[in-house]
Design an enzyme around this catalytic site. Structure first.
Site, PDB file in Angstrom:
ATOM      1  N   PRO A  10     -32.848  20.722 -19.444  1.00  0.00           N
ATOM      2  CA  PRO A  10     -32.735  20.515 -18.007  1.00  0.00           C
ATOM      3  C   PRO A  10     -33.965  19.876 -17.378  1.00  0.00           C
ATOM      4  CG  PRO A  10     -33.028  22.838 -18.482  1.00  0.00           C
ATOM      5  CD  PRO A  10     -32.811  22.151 -19.795  1.00  0.00           C
ATOM      6  N   ASN A  11     -33.677  18.997 -16.453  1.00  0.00           N
ATOM      7  CA  ASN A  11     -34.658  18.315 -15.607  1.00  0.00           C
ATOM      8  C   ASN A  11     -35.466  17.235 -16.324  1.00  0.00           C
ATOM      9  OD1 ASN A  11     -34.034  19.878 -13.238  1.00  0.00           O
ATOM     10  ND2 ASN A  11     -35.077  21.569 -14.258  1.00  0.00           N
ATOM     11  N   ARG A  18     -40.526  13.840 -11.530  1.00  0.00           N
ATOM     12  CA  ARG A  18     -40.657  15.268 -11.233  1.00  0.00           C
ATOM     13  C   ARG A  18     -42.037  15.778 -11.661  1.00  0.00           C
ATOM     14  NH1 ARG A  18     -39.243  19.697 -15.026  1.00  0.00           N
ATOM     15  NH2 ARG A  18     -39.329  21.599 -13.806  1.00  0.00           N
ATOM     16  N   TYR A  23     -46.116  16.832 -15.779  1.00  0.00           N
ATOM     17  CA  TYR A  23     -45.329  16.213 -16.850  1.00  0.00           C
ATOM     18  C   TYR A  23     -45.639  14.735 -17.074  1.00  0.00           C
ATOM     19  CZ  TYR A  23     -42.790  20.543 -16.250  1.00  0.00           C
ATOM     20  OH  TYR A  23     -42.464  21.878 -16.151  1.00  0.00           O
ATOM     21  N   ASN A  74     -36.702  20.001 -26.906  1.00  0.00           N
ATOM     22  CA  ASN A  74     -37.421  20.320 -25.679  1.00  0.00           C
ATOM     23  C   ASN A  74     -36.386  20.958 -24.767  1.00  0.00           C
ATOM     24  OD1 ASN A  74     -38.752  20.496 -23.267  1.00  0.00           O
ATOM     25  ND2 ASN A  74     -39.695  18.471 -23.391  1.00  0.00           N
ATOM     26  N   ALA A  77     -36.839  24.726 -19.273  1.00  0.00           N
ATOM     27  CA  ALA A  77     -36.851  26.109 -18.802  1.00  0.00           C
ATOM     28  C   ALA A  77     -35.949  27.036 -19.616  1.00  0.00           C
ATOM     29  CB  ALA A  77     -36.461  26.159 -17.333  1.00  0.00           C
ATOM     30  N   GLU A  98     -39.827  23.161 -31.844  1.00  0.00           N
ATOM     31  CA  GLU A  98     -39.834  23.367 -30.396  1.00  0.00           C
ATOM     32  C   GLU A  98     -40.924  22.497 -29.785  1.00  0.00           C
ATOM     33  OE1 GLU A  98     -40.917  26.822 -27.131  1.00  0.00           O
ATOM     34  OE2 GLU A  98     -40.551  27.417 -29.202  1.00  0.00           O
ATOM     35  N   HIS A 100     -42.804  20.928 -26.067  1.00  0.00           N
ATOM     36  CA  HIS A 100     -43.035  20.962 -24.615  1.00  0.00           C
ATOM     37  C   HIS A 100     -44.086  19.928 -24.259  1.00  0.00           C
ATOM     38  CE1 HIS A 100     -40.699  24.596 -24.229  1.00  0.00           C
ATOM     39  NE2 HIS A 100     -41.324  25.020 -25.316  1.00  0.00           N
ATOM     40  N   ARG A 107     -49.863  28.019 -18.629  1.00  0.00           N
ATOM     41  CA  ARG A 107     -49.145  28.003 -17.348  1.00  0.00           C
ATOM     42  C   ARG A 107     -48.747  29.423 -16.940  1.00  0.00           C
ATOM     43  NH1 ARG A 107     -44.759  23.481 -17.227  1.00  0.00           N
ATOM     44  NH2 ARG A 107     -44.834  24.087 -15.034  1.00  0.00           N
TER      45      ARG A 107
END
Length: 150
Positions: A10-11, A18, A23, A74, A77, A98, A100, A107
């Site tokens: 998502p996103n 964004r 990012y 990726n 969330a 995985e 990111h 964070r």
């Protein structure tokens, strides 16, 4: 020929727009180009997908079985919330890296929990778009792929 699926959650379709302070300014299309160039240099084929919908991501993971040799994921969330994605990965018996863009461990504390890590070969985070190239290389190393040989 070895095949890798790069799957984005998502996103990530909004990369470059964004929260660029977190990012970066690289778009998802530019990330895809980087991934394709990396795969080509390794002699592997590449699938590249993005969805904002958890069920679609699960379907793509299921569909990877018998088509791809591994997945770079990726999950955005969903990393921190989706037991369903974790179960889907466990169900297909494919190695998963995985990924990111940001360093999730630097964070908010809720981002420190990863359901995906529990079923992944490893995790790459904090290297921005270059993390995709690192992830593809790490997955190919895990699969013992060298210059197109498996």
């Amino acid at each position: 020929m070895t095949s890798v699926l790069v799957l984005n959650g998502p996103n990530l379709n909004l990369l470059g727009q964004r929260q660029p302070e977190t990012y970066g300014h690289t778009t998802l299309a530019e990330v895809e180009t980087l991934c394709r160039e990396t795969a080509q240099s390794l002699g592997v084929s590449l699938g590249f997908e993005q969805s904002n919908h958890e069920g679609v991501l699960i379907d793509l993971i299921h569909a990877a079985r018998g088509v791809h040799d591994g997945i770079v994921l990726n999950a955005g969330a969903y990393t921190h919330t989706s037991i369903a994605l974790m179960d889907a990965i466990s169900s297909v018996d494919l190695p998963v890296i995985e990924l990111h863009l940001s360093n999730i461990h630097a964070r908010e504390s809720f981002r420190h929990t990863s359901y995906i890590a529990k079923v992944s070969v490893g995790q790459i985070c904090g290297f921005g778009p270059f993390g995709y190239a690192l992830s593809i290389r790490a997955l190919c190393d895990h699969l013992n792929v060298s210059a197109g040989r498996k």
